[in-house]
Design a protein around this motif. Structure first.
Motif, PDB file in Angstrom:
ATOM      1  N   HIS A 184       0.818  -1.209   0.000  1.00 12.59           N
ATOM      2  CA  HIS A 184       0.000   0.000   0.000  1.00 12.59           C
ATOM      3  C   HIS A 184       0.853   1.261   0.000  1.00 12.59           C
ATOM      4  N   GLU A 185       2.133   1.154   0.351  1.00  8.74           N
ATOM      5  CA  GLU A 185       3.031   2.300   0.306  1.00  8.74           C
ATOM      6  C   GLU A 185       3.429   2.615  -1.130  1.00  8.74           C
ATOM      7  N   GLY A 186       3.598   3.900  -1.414  1.00  8.66           N
ATOM      8  CA  GLY A 186       4.168   4.279  -2.689  1.00  8.66           C
ATOM      9  C   GLY A 186       5.683   4.077  -2.648  1.00  8.66           C
ATOM     10  N   ILE A 187       6.221   3.422  -3.644  1.00 14.25           N
ATOM     11  CA  ILE A 187       7.669   3.184  -3.717  1.00 14.25           C
ATOM     12  C   ILE A 187       8.194   3.867  -4.973  1.00 14.25           C
ATOM     13  N   ILE A 188       9.159   4.753  -4.767  1.00 17.20           N
ATOM     14  CA  ILE A 188       9.683   5.592  -5.837  1.00 17.20           C
ATOM     15  C   ILE A 188      11.205   5.465  -5.857  1.00 17.20           C
ATOM     16  N   ALA A 189      11.780   5.148  -7.024  1.00 15.15           N
ATOM     17  CA  ALA A 189      13.237   5.103  -7.177  1.00 15.15           C
ATOM     18  C   ALA A 189      13.668   6.259  -8.067  1.00 15.15           C
ATOM     19  N   ALA A 200       0.986   1.965  -6.237  1.00 17.71           N
ATOM     20  CA  ALA A 200       0.524   2.874  -5.181  1.00 17.71           C
ATOM     21  C   ALA A 200       1.039   4.288  -5.417  1.00 17.71           C
ATOM     22  N   ALA A 201       2.301   4.428  -5.884  1.00 13.70           N
ATOM     23  CA  ALA A 201       2.849   5.754  -6.164  1.00 13.70           C
ATOM     24  C   ALA A 201       2.140   6.397  -7.350  1.00 13.70           C
ATOM     25  N   GLU A 202       1.804   5.596  -8.353  1.00 12.36           N
ATOM     26  CA  GLU A 202       1.034   6.131  -9.479  1.00 12.36           C
ATOM     27  C   GLU A 202      -0.274   6.739  -8.984  1.00 12.36           C
ATOM     28  N   LYS A 203      -0.928   6.026  -8.096  1.00 14.43           N
ATOM     29  CA  LYS A 203      -2.223   6.496  -7.571  1.00 14.43           C
ATOM     30  C   LYS A 203      -2.054   7.766  -6.747  1.00 14.43           C
ATOM     31  N   MET A 204      -0.989   7.815  -5.927  1.00 16.73           N
ATOM     32  CA  MET A 204      -0.752   8.988  -5.083  1.00 16.73           C
ATOM     33  C   MET A 204      -0.464  10.228  -5.917  1.00 16.73           C
ATOM     34  N   ILE A 205       0.368  10.067  -6.965  1.00 15.32           N
ATOM     35  CA  ILE A 205       0.734  11.210  -7.802  1.00 15.32           C
ATOM     36  C   ILE A 205      -0.390  11.548  -8.763  1.00 15.32           C
ATOM     37  N   GLY A 206      -1.153  10.544  -9.155  1.00  8.83           N
ATOM     38  CA  GLY A 206      -2.263  10.771 -10.073  1.00  8.83           C
ATOM     39  C   GLY A 206      -1.849  10.727 -11.524  1.00  8.83           C
ATOM     40  N   MET A 207      -0.726  10.058 -11.807  1.00  7.88           N
ATOM     41  CA  MET A 207      -0.245   9.928 -13.185  1.00  7.88           C
ATOM     42  C   MET A 207       0.204   8.493 -13.418  1.00  7.88           C
ATOM     43  N   SER A 208       0.277   8.116 -14.689  1.00  8.03           N
ATOM     44  CA  SER A 208       0.736   6.773 -15.021  1.00  8.03           C
ATOM     45  C   SER A 208       2.262   6.695 -14.928  1.00  8.03           C
ATOM     46  N   PRO A 246      -0.427  16.810  -7.925  1.00  7.47           N
ATOM     47  CA  PRO A 246      -0.970  17.367  -9.170  1.00  7.47           C
ATOM     48  C   PRO A 246      -2.449  17.070  -9.362  1.00  7.47           C
ATOM     49  N   VAL A 247      -2.894  15.924  -8.874  1.00  8.67           N
ATOM     50  CA  VAL A 247      -4.278  15.509  -9.093  1.00  8.67           C
ATOM     51  C   VAL A 247      -5.046  15.453  -7.779  1.00  8.67           C
ATOM     52  N   ARG A 248      -4.417  14.939  -6.724  1.00 11.91           N
ATOM     53  CA  ARG A 248      -5.110  14.700  -5.469  1.00 11.91           C
ATOM     54  C   ARG A 248      -5.215  15.935  -4.596  1.00 11.91           C
ATOM     55  N   GLY A 249      -4.539  17.016  -4.947  1.00  9.20           N
ATOM     56  CA  GLY A 249      -4.602  18.235  -4.152  1.00  9.20           C
ATOM     57  C   GLY A 249      -3.601  18.221  -3.004  1.00  9.20           C
ATOM     58  N   ARG A 250      -3.843  19.076  -2.021  1.00 14.25           N
ATOM     59  CA  ARG A 250      -2.918  19.247  -0.903  1.00 14.25           C
ATOM     60  C   ARG A 250      -3.075  18.076   0.058  1.00 14.25           C
ATOM     61  N   MET A 309       0.465   8.363   2.178  1.00 20.42           N
ATOM     62  CA  MET A 309      -0.251   9.608   2.024  1.00 20.42           C
ATOM     63  C   MET A 309      -1.464   9.632   2.943  1.00 20.42           C
ATOM     64  N   GLY A 310      -1.627  10.751   3.641  1.00 17.79           N
ATOM     65  CA  GLY A 310      -2.771  10.921   4.528  1.00 17.79           C
ATOM     66  C   GLY A 310      -3.889  11.694   3.863  1.00 17.79           C
TER      67      GLY A 310
END
Length: 288
Positions: free
Chosen positions: A179-184, A198-206, A251-255, A281-282
């Motif tokens: 469920h955590e976003g993992i970004i390299a 999960a990171a795609e969903k958090m950022i709102g981009m593919s 960018p998509v999910r707001g603050r 993300m909270g």
């Protein structure tokens, strides 16, 4: 009497001729012995060279008769001492059938090899022996005719590769489903190298829209400044021991409020080449 005197005069000439002939004979024998010594030395050097190879090696003539083979080739196929130079490849295959290391049609197998020898067509392939071993085979034509075949037992290597592939698939499955976003990111350019679902969903981009770009190409200037400041803090400190909580504009999910942990990838004493960020993300700030 005259004939007798003439014959007596020729005796020294005959003796000299015999002496010269003996010298020539001795020189020929010495030359032959030297040639044999050199031949035996070259033969020993060749034998020592091919037996020092870590792979199995067999040399064949144009009719698939054995010219030479080394000890590792014997070991790979459990060949007896009765099979040696002068034997046929057919005899080797018959022994392998008896020992359970060959199950193909001998005639077809031999015909294919003789055809490759005639066409001087190099090839490389792998075979699986009935005892579970995997043998990698390289075949090449020799100058002056004939054929050389190098056999290498790659069972452990292939087993290791299969284990690595299974491990990579397992890790990919885990990374994609946490469920955590993992970004390299690339530690030098701060460009995104990988993001999970999960990171795609958090950022709102593919993933295709994110990978290869920097935070400044994806986020607002304020958010990009914050992300890059945290990244550079990690690079300066080498490691981040505690999670850091920040508020950031998605960018998509707001603050949103995020909790991020960062980890550098690299051996001791090496400059980091990659670092990984794990993000939770909270809720958005207005709901706090």
């Amino acid at each position: 009497m005259q004939h007798f005197r003439d014959a007596m005069q020729k005796i020294p000439e005959l003796e000299q001729l015999e002496f010269n002939t003996a010298q020539q004979r001795d020189a020929a024998i010495t030359q032959r012995d030297q040639f044999n010594d050199k031949y035996q030395a070259k033969k020993w050097q060749l034998s020592a060279a091919i037996n020092s190879m870590p792979q199995g090696l067999i040399m064949l003539d144009g009719r698939a008769n054995v010219v030479a083979m080394n000890n590792n080739y014997r070991r790979i196929y459990n060949l007896p001492e009765t099979i040696r130079a002068g034997s046929t490849l057919e005899k080797i295959l018959q022994h392998r059938i008896k020992s359970g290391l060959f199950s193909d049609d001998i005639a077809k197998h031999l015909a294919a090899i003789v055809d490759r020898i005639a066409r001087r067509e190099p090839t490389a392939y792998e075979i699986a022996l009935n005892d579970g071993r995997t043998i990698n085979i390289y075949e090449r034509p020799m100058d002056g005719g004939g054929w050389v075949s190098v056999h290498e037992d790659v069972t452990d290597l292939r087993h290791g590769q299969r284990m690595l592939e299974r491990t990579e698939r397992l890790l990919a499955t885990i990374v994609e489903n946490v469920h955590e976003g993992i970004i390299a990111k690339d530690a030098r350019t701060l460009r995104y190298l990988f993001v999970n679902k999960a990171a795609e969903k958090m950022i709102g981009m593919s993933r295709a829209e994110i990978v290869g770009r920097t935070a400044r190409a994806l986020f607002s200037p304020e958010a990009a400044d914050l992300i890059e400041r945290r990244d550079r803090q990690l690079l300066a400190q080498k490691q981040q021991f505690e999670p850091i909580v920040d508020t950031i504009d998605s960018p998509v999910r707001g603050r949103r409020v995020i909790c991020a942990r960062r980890l550098q990838i690299g051996g001791a004493g090496e400059q980091p080449h990659t670092f990984v960020t794990m993000v939770e993300m909270g809720a958005d700030r207005e709901r706090q």
